[in-house]
Design a protein around this motif. Structure first.
Motif, PDB file in Angstrom:
ATOM      1  N   GLY A   1     128.209  91.934  75.672  1.00  0.00           N
ATOM      2  CA  GLY A   1     128.157  93.348  74.967  1.00  0.00           C
ATOM      3  C   GLY A   1     126.198  93.307  73.599  1.00  0.00           C
ATOM      4  O   GLY A   1     126.455  92.051  73.271  1.00  0.00           O
ATOM      5  N   GLU A   2     125.687  93.974  73.864  1.00  0.00           N
ATOM      6  CA  GLU A   2     124.606  93.485  73.134  1.00  0.00           C
ATOM      7  C   GLU A   2     124.047  95.038  72.111  1.00  0.00           C
ATOM      8  O   GLU A   2     123.732  95.791  73.599  1.00  0.00           O
ATOM      9  CB  GLU A   2     123.523  92.569  73.575  1.00  0.00           C
ATOM     10  CG  GLU A   2     124.147  91.680  73.823  1.00  0.00           C
ATOM     11  CD  GLU A   2     122.388  91.342  74.728  1.00  0.00           C
ATOM     12  OE1 GLU A   2     121.771  90.639  74.533  1.00  0.00           O
ATOM     13  OE2 GLU A   2     122.215  89.957  75.158  1.00  0.00           O
ATOM     14  N   ALA A   3     125.038  95.133  71.111  1.00  0.00           N
ATOM     15  CA  ALA A   3     124.429  96.677  70.647  1.00  0.00           C
ATOM     16  C   ALA A   3     122.672  97.112  70.281  1.00  0.00           C
ATOM     17  O   ALA A   3     121.831  95.707  70.160  1.00  0.00           O
ATOM     18  CB  ALA A   3     124.564  96.661  69.712  1.00  0.00           C
ATOM     19  N   GLN A   4     122.074  97.838  70.360  1.00  0.00           N
ATOM     20  CA  GLN A   4     120.640  98.651  69.907  1.00  0.00           C
ATOM     21  C   GLN A   4     120.516  98.153  68.698  1.00  0.00           C
ATOM     22  O   GLN A   4     121.116  98.700  67.693  1.00  0.00           O
ATOM     23  CB  GLN A   4     120.541 100.238  70.209  1.00  0.00           C
ATOM     24  CG  GLN A   4     120.745 100.776  71.183  1.00  0.00           C
ATOM     25  CD  GLN A   4     120.495 101.722  71.922  1.00  0.00           C
ATOM     26  OE1 GLN A   4     120.170 102.530  70.181  1.00  0.00           O
ATOM     27  NE2 GLN A   4     120.393 101.947  73.355  1.00  0.00           N
ATOM     28  N   GLY A   5     119.042  96.981  68.383  1.00  0.00           N
ATOM     29  CA  GLY A   5     118.792  96.515  67.067  1.00  0.00           C
ATOM     30  C   GLY A   5     119.050  95.047  67.438  1.00  0.00           C
ATOM     31  O   GLY A   5     118.056  94.944  66.360  1.00  0.00           O
ATOM     32  N   VAL A   6     119.627  94.673  68.184  1.00  0.00           N
ATOM     33  CA  VAL A   6     119.394  93.202  68.432  1.00  0.00           C
ATOM     34  C   VAL A   6     118.477  91.622  69.145  1.00  0.00           C
ATOM     35  O   VAL A   6     118.563  93.146  70.402  1.00  0.00           O
ATOM     36  CB  VAL A   6     121.724  92.538  68.404  1.00  0.00           C
ATOM     37  CG1 VAL A   6     121.051  91.255  68.194  1.00  0.00           C
ATOM     38  CG2 VAL A   6     122.334  93.341  67.063  1.00  0.00           C
ATOM     39  N   SER A   7     118.609  91.405  68.162  1.00  0.00           N
ATOM     40  CA  SER A   7     117.325  90.962  69.886  1.00  0.00           C
ATOM     41  C   SER A   7     117.778  88.989  69.738  1.00  0.00           C
ATOM     42  O   SER A   7     118.180  88.480  68.848  1.00  0.00           O
ATOM     43  CB  SER A   7     116.181  91.328  69.893  1.00  0.00           C
ATOM     44  OG  SER A   7     115.277  90.405  68.088  1.00  0.00           O
ATOM     45  N   GLY A   8     117.303  88.452  70.640  1.00  0.00           N
ATOM     46  CA  GLY A   8     117.354  86.540  70.336  1.00  0.00           C
ATOM     47  C   GLY A   8     118.669  86.164  71.004  1.00  0.00           C
ATOM     48  O   GLY A   8     119.394  85.184  70.486  1.00  0.00           O
ATOM     49  N   VAL A   9     119.406  87.637  71.204  1.00  0.00           N
ATOM     50  CA  VAL A   9     120.586  86.474  71.617  1.00  0.00           C
ATOM     51  C   VAL A   9     120.825  85.634  72.664  1.00  0.00           C
ATOM     52  O   VAL A   9     120.220  85.868  73.658  1.00  0.00           O
ATOM     53  CB  VAL A   9     121.965  88.016  72.077  1.00  0.00           C
ATOM     54  CG1 VAL A   9     123.561  87.721  72.373  1.00  0.00           C
ATOM     55  CG2 VAL A   9     122.823  88.393  70.590  1.00  0.00           C
ATOM     56  N   GLU A  10     121.725  84.573  72.660  1.00  0.00           N
ATOM     57  CA  GLU A  10     121.864  84.044  73.609  1.00  0.00           C
ATOM     58  C   GLU A  10     122.620  84.886  74.787  1.00  0.00           C
ATOM     59  O   GLU A  10     123.922  85.180  75.040  1.00  0.00           O
ATOM     60  CB  GLU A  10     122.007  83.007  73.577  1.00  0.00           C
ATOM     61  CG  GLU A  10     121.492  82.227  72.434  1.00  0.00           C
ATOM     62  CD  GLU A  10     120.628  81.191  73.064  1.00  0.00           C
ATOM     63  OE1 GLU A  10     120.021  81.228  74.327  1.00  0.00           O
ATOM     64  OE2 GLU A  10     119.286  80.714  72.760  1.00  0.00           O
ATOM     65  N   ARG A  11     122.745  83.952  76.196  1.00  0.00           N
ATOM     66  CA  ARG A  11     123.236  84.718  76.824  1.00  0.00           C
ATOM     67  C   ARG A  11     123.368  83.615  77.719  1.00  0.00           C
ATOM     68  O   ARG A  11     122.994  83.332  79.099  1.00  0.00           O
ATOM     69  CB  ARG A  11     123.012  85.619  78.099  1.00  0.00           C
ATOM     70  CG  ARG A  11     121.889  86.860  77.536  1.00  0.00           C
ATOM     71  CD  ARG A  11     120.802  87.704  78.257  1.00  0.00           C
ATOM     72  NE  ARG A  11     120.830  89.236  76.889  1.00  0.00           N
ATOM     73  CZ  ARG A  11     119.583  89.795  77.629  1.00  0.00           C
ATOM     74  NH1 ARG A  11     119.039  89.555  78.424  1.00  0.00           N
ATOM     75  NH2 ARG A  11     119.311  90.769  76.872  1.00  0.00           N
ATOM     76  N   ASP A  12     124.662  82.913  78.247  1.00  0.00           N
ATOM     77  CA  ASP A  12     125.023  81.256  78.234  1.00  0.00           C
ATOM     78  C   ASP A  12     125.742  81.207  78.987  1.00  0.00           C
ATOM     79  O   ASP A  12     126.892  81.796  78.818  1.00  0.00           O
ATOM     80  CB  ASP A  12     124.674  80.600  76.828  1.00  0.00           C
ATOM     81  CG  ASP A  12     125.588  79.267  76.916  1.00  0.00           C
ATOM     82  OD1 ASP A  12     124.738  78.220  78.285  1.00  0.00           O
ATOM     83  OD2 ASP A  12     125.737  78.118  76.269  1.00  0.00           O
TER      84      ASP A  12
END
Length: 503
Positions: A477-488
């Protein structure tokens, strides 16, 4: 030079969203200006965040502890705290260290600290599973160079040194009996506070050797309950959520969830050393009782793949090699299923992965339909792991990452099915399996190593020591406003220097 963590990102672009607060319970867009990222983690620490345990992967996912080497998306070793390395003979590797690194307490990184960290891991009991069956010594040839020597030739030394369990920490981390990573890493975020099994706090480390972190800090909460994790994403109380249960996806905005194919297999381990499953024919009866398609459909709502072996579609070469005549020949001697009317077995699993208790319910139904009498034992993982490893259960359902440590499945298979394996829930000790694993381990990475790995898989499956059920696709889950989160897919990386809570 900046770290190579972005190599593991699988999306072409990260989602752009509203920031939830750094204080997990009091999050929301009204606190978006503090630049912190709040994370809901699946499992609480099992060993006080010791890097010598599986807790090391939390330290890695928070970008606080680092290793000499890291892996790119293809599993190829890349520089991290070491800038380069070379194999000087069959058993010896020389690593050149980065010269501009300081630990979070200000101590400069030299070969002395690297040697101390790696020796501590090599001498630990139990040893980190990446070192199962591996004897190595570590020496400093000068302040900037470390020499690693193995007892036998090992072509995977660089990949092994990428394991988060071999993180390099400051001397202060080893001052007490238990390794304490607080303030002792080298990454872009400093671990400053740990609140038992409730949460942890990290702050941006401004003297980081690589790219300065965009986020000012990370606020972590451990939320084993899958419904609660999904709720935290839905309400904006968490920016990033690990492992959203498939049953919760329908209640979330589709734009907030990312499905990541994982090298992770949901497997039923059978106790080969004692109890009913010591008999191969009884193990065969359990294998034949299981309906994989039903598990995928009813529990995972189609968001998983039926397993035909230990290694799944995240390793695409595995399926093709199962057609090798030598592979099928090794499966041929499998025992015929016994009649098991009234045979009593204990079945264990854990609650941290929300689907596993549901899998246990369906397996109980299928095993009882075959004649078994099943008693379930379901607890949080931290309270059941020791019993599982001690062989306290006849059968145990485990969600297991198959390339978690080295990017190579041989290490996982040796750990889970080798006589000296540190994660041998099946209590298996078989000369043919050990020989097959040894042959694979001696070969350089490449096609031949892959072929030998699959032959080792066939040896394990031929004994019915484990029954692969399905291959998972983890939902992040990635909430609105977040970027650059790894999907590893390997679950090593999550928040890194490039991760941002938005504006």
């Amino acid at each position: 030079m900046t770290p190579l963590r972005p190599l593991l990102r699988t999306g072409a672009a990260a989602l752009v969203l509203t920031l939830a607060s750094g204080c997990f319970a009091g999050g929301g867009a009204d606190q978006a200006s503090d630049g912190r990222i709040s994370v809901a983690m699946l499992q609480p620490p099992r060993s006080g965040l010791s890097p010598l345990s599986d807790d090391a992967f939390k330290l890695s996912r928070w970008s606080t502890a680092e290793t000499l080497v890291q892996l790119d998306a293809d599993g190829v070793a890349q520089p991290m705290l070491a800038t380069s390395w070379q194999r000087t003979d069959d058993r010896t590797w020389t690593f050149d260290l980065r010269g501009d690194v300081t630990f979070h307490d200000g101590t400069p990184l030299t070969s002395k600290e690297v040697v101390a960290s790696l020796q501590t891991a090599a001498q630990a009991s139990p040893v980190p599973r990446i070192l199962d069956g591996v004897e190595l010594t570590v020496e400093a040839s000068d302040a900037d160079t470390v020499v690693v020597t193995t007892a036998v030739p090992d072509p995977l030394v660089p990949q092994r040194l990428s394991s988060p369990q071999l993180s390099v920490l400051a001397p202060k981390a080893y001052a007490a009996k238990a390794v304490d990573p607080v303030g002792a890493g080298t990454g872009p975020f400093e671990l400053t506070t740990v609140d038992g099994t409730s949460g942890a706090t990290l702050e941006r480390y401004d003297d980081y050797w690589g790219e300065k972190a965009k986020a000012s800090g990370i606020d972590v909460r451990f939320v084993p309950d899958g419904t609660a994790r999904a709720a935290a994403l839905r309400t904006g109380d968490a920016d990033v959520v690990e492992a959203v249960p498939v049953g919760q996806v329908a209640q979330l905005d589709e734009d907030l969830v990312v499905e990541v194919p994982m090298p992770r297999t949901n497997t039923l381990y059978l106790n080969t050393a004692k109890g009913p499953f010591k008999d191969p024919a009884v193990r065969a009866a359990a294998r034949e009782a299981i309906d994989r398609a039903r598990l995928v459909k009813d529990v995972y709502e189609g968001r998983a793949d039926e397993a035909s072996g230990l290694l799944g579609p995240a390793l695409p070469w595995a399926a093709d090699l199962r057609a090798d005549p030598e592979y099928t020949e090794l499966l041929a001697p499998r025992a015929e299923p016994a009649k098991v009317d009234g045979v009593r077995i204990t079945l264990g699993t854990f609650t941290d992965r929300a689907e596993l208790p549901e899998v246990a319910v369906l397996l109980e139904q299928e095993l009882e339909a075959a004649g078994f009498v099943v008693q379930q034992d379901v607890r949080e993982y931290q309270f059941i792991e020791a019993d599982a490893l001690d062989g306290a259960f006849d059968a145990f359902i485990l969600s297991r990452a198959t390339v978690l440590d080295s990017g190579d499945p041989v290490a996982y298979m040796a750990s889970d099915f080798g006589c000296d394996g540190g994660f041998n829930i099946a209590q298996l000790c078989n000369d043919d399996v050990d020989a097959a694993l040894d042959r694979a381990a001696r070969v350089e990475p490449g096609a031949e190593r892959q072929r030998l790995t699959m032959l080792a898989e066939a040896q394990v499956l031929g004994l019915d020591a484990a029954v692969p059920l399905l291959h998972e696709r983890v939902i992040q889950g990635e909430a609105q406003g977040v970027s650059g989160v790894e999907r590893d897919p390997r679950e090593r990386d999550l928040i890194d220097s490039d991760s941002s809570a938005g504006a």
